[in-house]
Write an enzyme that holds these catalytic residues in place. Structure first.
Site, mmCIF file in Angstrom:
data_model
loop_
_atom_site.group_PDB
_atom_site.id
_atom_site.type_symbol
_atom_site.label_atom_id
_atom_site.label_comp_id
_atom_site.label_asym_id
_atom_site.label_seq_id
_atom_site.Cartn_x
_atom_site.Cartn_y
_atom_site.Cartn_z
ATOM 1 C CB SER A 78 74.562 18.948 57.921
ATOM 2 O OG SER A 78 73.430 18.562 57.060
ATOM 3 C CG ASP A 224 74.614 19.501 53.942
ATOM 4 O OD1 ASP A 224 75.892 18.897 54.430
ATOM 5 O OD2 ASP A 224 73.904 19.534 54.621
#
Length: 744
Positions: A78, A224
């Site tokens: 991320s 993610d």
């Protein structure tokens, strides 16, 4: 600012009941190695996810450089994939710090175009009081957008910042070998990204569920990486790292009671997933490894991107606290110089474009999407021009994304452009609202719903059907067709039905009559646009209607009307907001002539001029405007008469209290921006207005105007303006007003 966490939570609900599996990363063994000739252990850096909390990673990198600690490989999740990817590509710590502190994060997380950048057609949506929702109709089924954001701006930034290494396909060939982690939407497995587009890999790793649309890479749909591998220690091991420095910036669990709401519960479940993922990875750290955990607490939350300085400070404090543990990894000056020369050498920045290739999944013509892109063949890649060209295509409003990447094909360097349609199109639901009240018995409310079908031709033609329900019901069908790739020459057609009520007032401001008007009308125009800010058109309009007396004296009669006219219009629109303008300008000129030979009951001519300009000074802004609408000769039908009353149109009068065949108006305004909420402005302000309405043009006179003023508080919402205020006119009583969806 909990929007990011809440979006993450919504998509995680279905996954939380399943075990998240860690897939074996398909990476080359031994990618993490010291520079040639060195016999020290290899050092890998694992940068965890955490939204804005991950800005503290930059301070850790600075500390490592200050202590002469080499980094032989990086794996990030991320925000960690962003910081790690940019550093691995050759960015210096100073460049990274400048980037995270100067970046407009709120704009970065907002794919909507600033109003001056939108196509002229999309600007018209404001005037029609229509907002496009993330809902569409495809294949006969209602579909929702897979994310609030498509990530257009973020990916454009990543492409720009990694341009120097954009032609590198193998992440082992970067100045520092690098991996990004993501999560497979369909299996829940961790996915390690080790090749392809570096910018796209970082974007995939940051695909927050419910916030960003998932990214498809190599046949896998990716979310993610924090859902499956929050701090990718195992990825570094597989790359051959002997020692791992792990930085955990994850959000800790929150203490809740039995009264926790559903969002709190879902958010907590998602945090459990990421914290357990992190704990599983950190439990594998050995005595030779080092863990750094910045004490961000509640001071910097996941979405607090405006607190970059705080995150950097806390990261610096954590790195300083780990100095004793890190000291054993310091290498001599000469050895660090050899490492820096080997690892930090960034490829050249000039990329010569030998070809342009388009991967087009949309209904738009290839040539339309490549306008301004194909011109770069044979020249060094100009990122500014590339982004400008793609932004022009994105301004159509129906693309999920249009991105580019530098690729190598058969030994030649070129640009691959990818255009993707919105997955919930090509039929989009639009809604709007218009409501107003002066708290004196005069009120109006209308709900508008529409279906936009776009595109229905390769040049971007579209059709729209809308219905109004409320005090002014109506129907409308529109057709818009460009004739060329640049969308310069266009045809516009409209067929509609309107059913407004028109009130008539006496000189004392008392309502004496209400007419119920039913009108069918048609409008056809041929137009020419100039860029996305100006247009001229010529057209014909025809209407037929009936006006019935609903309230009024017995002497008043109902009547039928026919109207046929031709019109010439010119418009310039560069305002940043139609409702609460803070910068830009707007001007419109129209000449309309009703002719008996076009079927009109009577002939008339009218001229309409409107201007408005705004200028901001920090949170302060000034507005100046004026309007002059006059009937040159003849008598306007009742439904065409001008109506004044309300903010910006003589605020001391009730809605539509003033009517006439002519009016003139000067306005001046001041506003103060209280806040911006997800790119939308909340303001307080005041206006001064001077003008009047006249029945006869010969009686129009400057000294016959009436001074009005208002104060208001408002919010530029997704459904149009929400505004509450108080208006006052000289010689009259004050009028409180509430407006939703009424233009400035």
């Amino acid at each position: 600012m909990h929007l990011f966490r809440r979006g993450l939570c919504l998509a995680a609900l279905s996954a939380c009941s399943q075990q998240v599996l860690a897939a074996e990363p398909s990476v080359a063994e031994g990618a993490c190695r010291p520079e040639p000739g060195s016999h020290r252990p290899s050092i890998g850096l694992a940068l965890g996810g955490g939204g804005a909390r991950g800005i503290s990673h930059v301070s850790v990198l600075r500390k490592l450089e200050q202590m002469r600690i080499p980094v032989d490989c990086i794996a990030g999740t991320s925000i960690g994939s962003l910081v790690g990817g940019l550093y691995a590509s050759g960015k210096s710590v100073d460049e990274l710090e400048t980037l995270v502190t100067s970046m407009d994060w709120m704009q970065l997380f907002d794919d909507s175009l600033a109003r001056p950048e939108r196509s002229f057609r999309r600007k018209q949506d404001d005037r029609d009081r229509l907002a496009t929702l993330g809902v569409g109709i495809r294949g006969g089924r209602v579909r929702l957008s897979p994310g609030i954001l498509q990530g257009q701006r973020i990916l454009a930034l990543f492409e720009r910042e990694t341009l120097g290494v954009s032609a590198i396909d193998d992440f082992d060939a970067l100045p520092i070998p690098y991996r990004a982690t993501a999560t497979d939407l369909n299996t829940g497995e961790a996915v390690v990204l080790d090749h392809g587009s570096l910018a796209m890999a970082m974007r995939a790793s940051m695909s927050l569920p419910g916030i960003f649309q998932p990214v498809e890479m190599s046949g896998r749909v990716l979310l993610d990486g924090g859902l499956a591998n929050q701090v990718p220690v195992d990825v570094l091991r597989s790359m051959g790292a002997d020692i791992v420095i792990a930085v955990d910036v994850g959000t800790p669990l929150t203490k809740h009671g039995a009264d926790a709401n559903v969002l709190d519960v879902v958010s907590q479940i998602t945090t459990m997933m990421t914290t357990r993922s992190a704990a599983a990875q950190l439990s594998t750290l050995g005595a030779q490894d080092i863990l750094i955990v910045p004490e961000l607490g509640t001071e910097v939350a996941t979405g607090d991107f405006t607190k970059a300085q705080d995150a950097l400070r806390i990261g610096r404090e954590a790195a300083n606290a780990a100095e004793a543990a890190l000291a054993r990894l310091t290498v001599p000056d000469a050895a660090y110089a050899r490492y820096a020369a080997h690892r930090r050498k960034s490829p050249g920045q000039d990329v010569i474009v030998n070809f342009v290739r388009l991967d087009n999944e949309t209904r738009y013509a290839d040539a339309l999407l490549l306008r301004g892109v194909s011109d770069q063949v044979g020249k060094p890649l100009d990122a500014d021009r590339m982004e400008e060209a793609l932004l022009r295509a994105y301004a159509q409003g129906t693309l999920a994304s249009i991105t580019y990447e530098v690729v190598q094909e058969d030994g030649s360097t070129g640009v691959l452009v990818r255009a993707r349609p919105k997955t919930h199109g090509p039929n989009y639901i639009q809604v709007g609202m218009r409501a107003g009240s002066d708290f004196s018995g005069n009120h109006e409310s209308n709900l508008r719903a529409a279906v936009l079908m776009s595109p229905i031709s390769q040049y971007g033609a579209e059709a729209r059907f809308s219905v109004d329900i409320g005090t002014e019901p109506g129907l409308k069908a529109e057709y818009f067709r460009p004739f060329d790739l640049a969308n310069r020459y266009q045809l516009y057609g409209k067929l509609g039905y309107r059913n407004p009520n028109v009130n008539l007032y006496n000189d004392a401001g008392d309502k004496v009559a209400t007419y119920n008007i039913r009108t069918w009308d048609a409008d056809v125009r041929i137009g020419r646009e100039f860029g996305n800010h100006a247009a001229v058109s010529v057209g014909l309009q025809r209407s037929r209607g009936r006006a019935d007396v609903e309230v009024g004296l017995p002497a008043l009669r109902s009547f039928d009307s026919d109207d046929g006219a031709w019109a010439v219009r010119a418009t310039v629109d560069r305002l940043d907001s139609l409702f609460f303008p803070r910068s830009g300008y707007y001007a419109a000129l129209a000449y309309i002539a009703s002719e008996e030979w076009l079927g009109s009951d009577s002939a008339y001519e009218k001229v309409e001029v409107d201007v408005l300009a705004a200028k901001d000074f920090g949170p302060h802004a000034l507005q100046l405007g004026g309007a002059y609408h006059t009937t040159l000769h003849g008598v306007l039908p009742l439904q065409e008469r001008y109506r004044l009353g309300g903010r910006g149109r003589l605020a001391g009068f009730h809605f539509n209290e003033l009517t006439g065949q002519n009016y003139a108006l000067l306005t001046a305004g001041y506003s103060y921006q209280l806040a911006r909420i997800l790119g939308r402005s909340a303001s307080v302000g005041m206006t001064l207005e001077y003008g009047n309405a006249w029945e006869l043009r010969s009686r129009m006179a400057f000294d016959d105007g009436i001074l009005n003023g208002s104060v208001y508080i408002g919010f530029d919402s997704w459904l149009g303006p929400l505004m509450f205020g108080y208006g006052l006119r000289e010689g009259g009583e004050g009028v409180a007003f509430l407006e939703i969806g009424a233009p400035f």
